[in-house]
Design an enzyme around this catalytic site. Sequence first.
Site, mmCIF file in Angstrom:
data_model
loop_
_atom_site.group_PDB
_atom_site.id
_atom_site.type_symbol
_atom_site.label_atom_id
_atom_site.label_comp_id
_atom_site.label_asym_id
_atom_site.label_seq_id
_atom_site.Cartn_x
_atom_site.Cartn_y
_atom_site.Cartn_z
ATOM 1 C CG HIS A 124 -0.470 8.583 2.002
ATOM 2 N ND1 HIS A 124 -1.375 7.243 2.192
ATOM 3 C CD2 HIS A 124 -0.071 8.584 3.389
ATOM 4 C CE1 HIS A 124 -1.452 6.692 3.365
ATOM 5 N NE2 HIS A 124 -0.621 7.550 4.121
ATOM 6 C CG HIS A 137 2.980 5.523 6.100
ATOM 7 N ND1 HIS A 137 2.743 5.350 7.302
ATOM 8 C CD2 HIS A 137 1.864 6.224 5.271
ATOM 9 C CE1 HIS A 137 1.402 5.749 7.615
ATOM 10 N NE2 HIS A 137 1.235 6.343 6.404
ATOM 11 C CG HIS A 156 -1.773 -1.391 1.590
ATOM 12 N ND1 HIS A 156 -2.498 -1.788 0.612
ATOM 13 C CD2 HIS A 156 -1.561 -2.191 2.541
ATOM 14 C CE1 HIS A 156 -3.011 -2.723 1.223
ATOM 15 N NE2 HIS A 156 -2.366 -2.887 2.282
ATOM 16 C CD GLU A 192 -4.077 9.382 2.470
ATOM 17 O OE1 GLU A 192 -4.232 8.726 3.392
ATOM 18 O OE2 GLU A 192 -4.706 9.213 1.573
ATOM 19 C CG HIS A 220 0.823 10.024 7.072
ATOM 20 N ND1 HIS A 220 -0.175 9.561 6.534
ATOM 21 C CD2 HIS A 220 0.528 11.423 6.880
ATOM 22 C CE1 HIS A 220 -1.138 10.388 5.777
ATOM 23 N NE2 HIS A 220 -0.429 11.398 6.274
ATOM 24 C CB THR A 237 -5.462 8.166 5.972
ATOM 25 O OG1 THR A 237 -4.377 7.800 5.749
ATOM 26 C CG2 THR A 237 -5.671 9.296 6.754
HETATM 27 C C1 LIG Z 1 -3.429 -2.765 13.752
HETATM 28 O O1 LIG Z 1 -3.263 -2.651 12.237
HETATM 29 C C2 LIG Z 1 -2.928 -1.421 11.937
HETATM 30 C C3 LIG Z 1 -2.788 -1.076 10.426
HETATM 31 C C4 LIG Z 1 -2.446 0.075 9.884
HETATM 32 C C5 LIG Z 1 -2.475 1.300 10.851
HETATM 33 C C6 LIG Z 1 -1.806 2.364 10.001
HETATM 34 C C7 LIG Z 1 -0.709 3.308 10.863
HETATM 35 C C8 LIG Z 1 -2.557 2.893 9.145
HETATM 36 C C9 LIG Z 1 -2.327 4.221 8.486
HETATM 37 O O2 LIG Z 1 -1.301 4.785 8.752
HETATM 38 O O3 LIG Z 1 -3.400 4.821 7.977
HETATM 39 C C10 LIG Z 1 -2.452 0.902 12.306
HETATM 40 C C11 LIG Z 1 -2.696 -0.273 12.566
HETATM 41 ZN ZN LIG Z 2 -0.482 7.592 6.042
#
Ligand SMILES: COc1ccc(/C(C)=C/C(=O)O)cc1
Ligand SMILES: [Zn+2]
Length: 258
Positions: free
Chosen positions: A94, A92, A62, A104, A117, A196
């Site tokens: 986007h 990470h 992703h 975002e 982020h 997000t």
């Molecule tokens: C517990 O599972 C998770 C999966 C993804 C995320 C994040 C940090 C998602 C994002 O950045 O939008 C957190 C927990």
């Molecule tokens: Zn993000």
Amino acid sequence: MSWGYKPNNGPQKWVENFPIADGVRQSPIDIVPGQASYDAGLKPLDLKYDPSTCLDILNNGHSVQVTFADDTDSSRLTDGPISGLYRLKQFHFHWGASDDKGSEHTVAGTKYPAELHLVHWNTKYASFSEAASKPDGLAVVGVFLKIGGENPNLQKLLDAFDTIKSKGKQTSFANFDPSTLLPGCLDYWTYDGSLTTPPLYESVTWIVCKEPITASSGQMAKFRTLLFSADGAAPDCMKTARVKNEDELLSKWCSSSS
Ligand SMILES: COc1ccc(/C(C)=C/C(=O)O)cc1
Ligand SMILES: [Zn+2]
């Protein structure tokens, strides 16, 4: 089939498996500076990162993510709008299919080509996983990327992309200092929101920096060489821009640190 960014599994469809997508504090939002309220009680951000906590860089299908050792307090966020101490877990990005979109959050409707982020978790909880679903569990620092000069600090990440081109690939990535990706001025907007991407937990204190950092157009093109697809599958270029129609862009009250 798992969630993604295509018409059949993208942001407009996530609610089918993640009903909280229709929740009360969903991110991202359009930040409208003229509608933000200045809060004199907000403190400056206190970010301290230890490069020796940097572990690896991975393509999770992703995004591209850099993960940190979070068994000590050595890379952490304090002050700003939060209370207590939040440890850095990962950062990470986007980005979009072209330089005119990808972020975002938007600022009075303006899209940036990308958004960084930095994900931190509240040490009042025992772990990231436990914190991730709590209303005060996470604090994410968002930094916009705008097109400008080549960013030598960003380049250190991009140089690792050829080894993590496809989904599931990861490689060790040591001694990277995430503070080299922060803007000079740490003035911010803040609001209570959510992850997000699925699971879209409403657990994030958002801290969005007003000042962007730069990336060159060529560096942005490098992000787009990453693949959503795993080795051997038909190559599917990674671009995580969400296509939100205008009336979807809900502006919300957020506080400003300056
Ligand atoms: C517990 O599972 C998770 C999966 C993804 C995320 C994040 C940090 C998602 C994002 O950045 O939008 C957190 C927990
Ligand atoms: Zn993000």
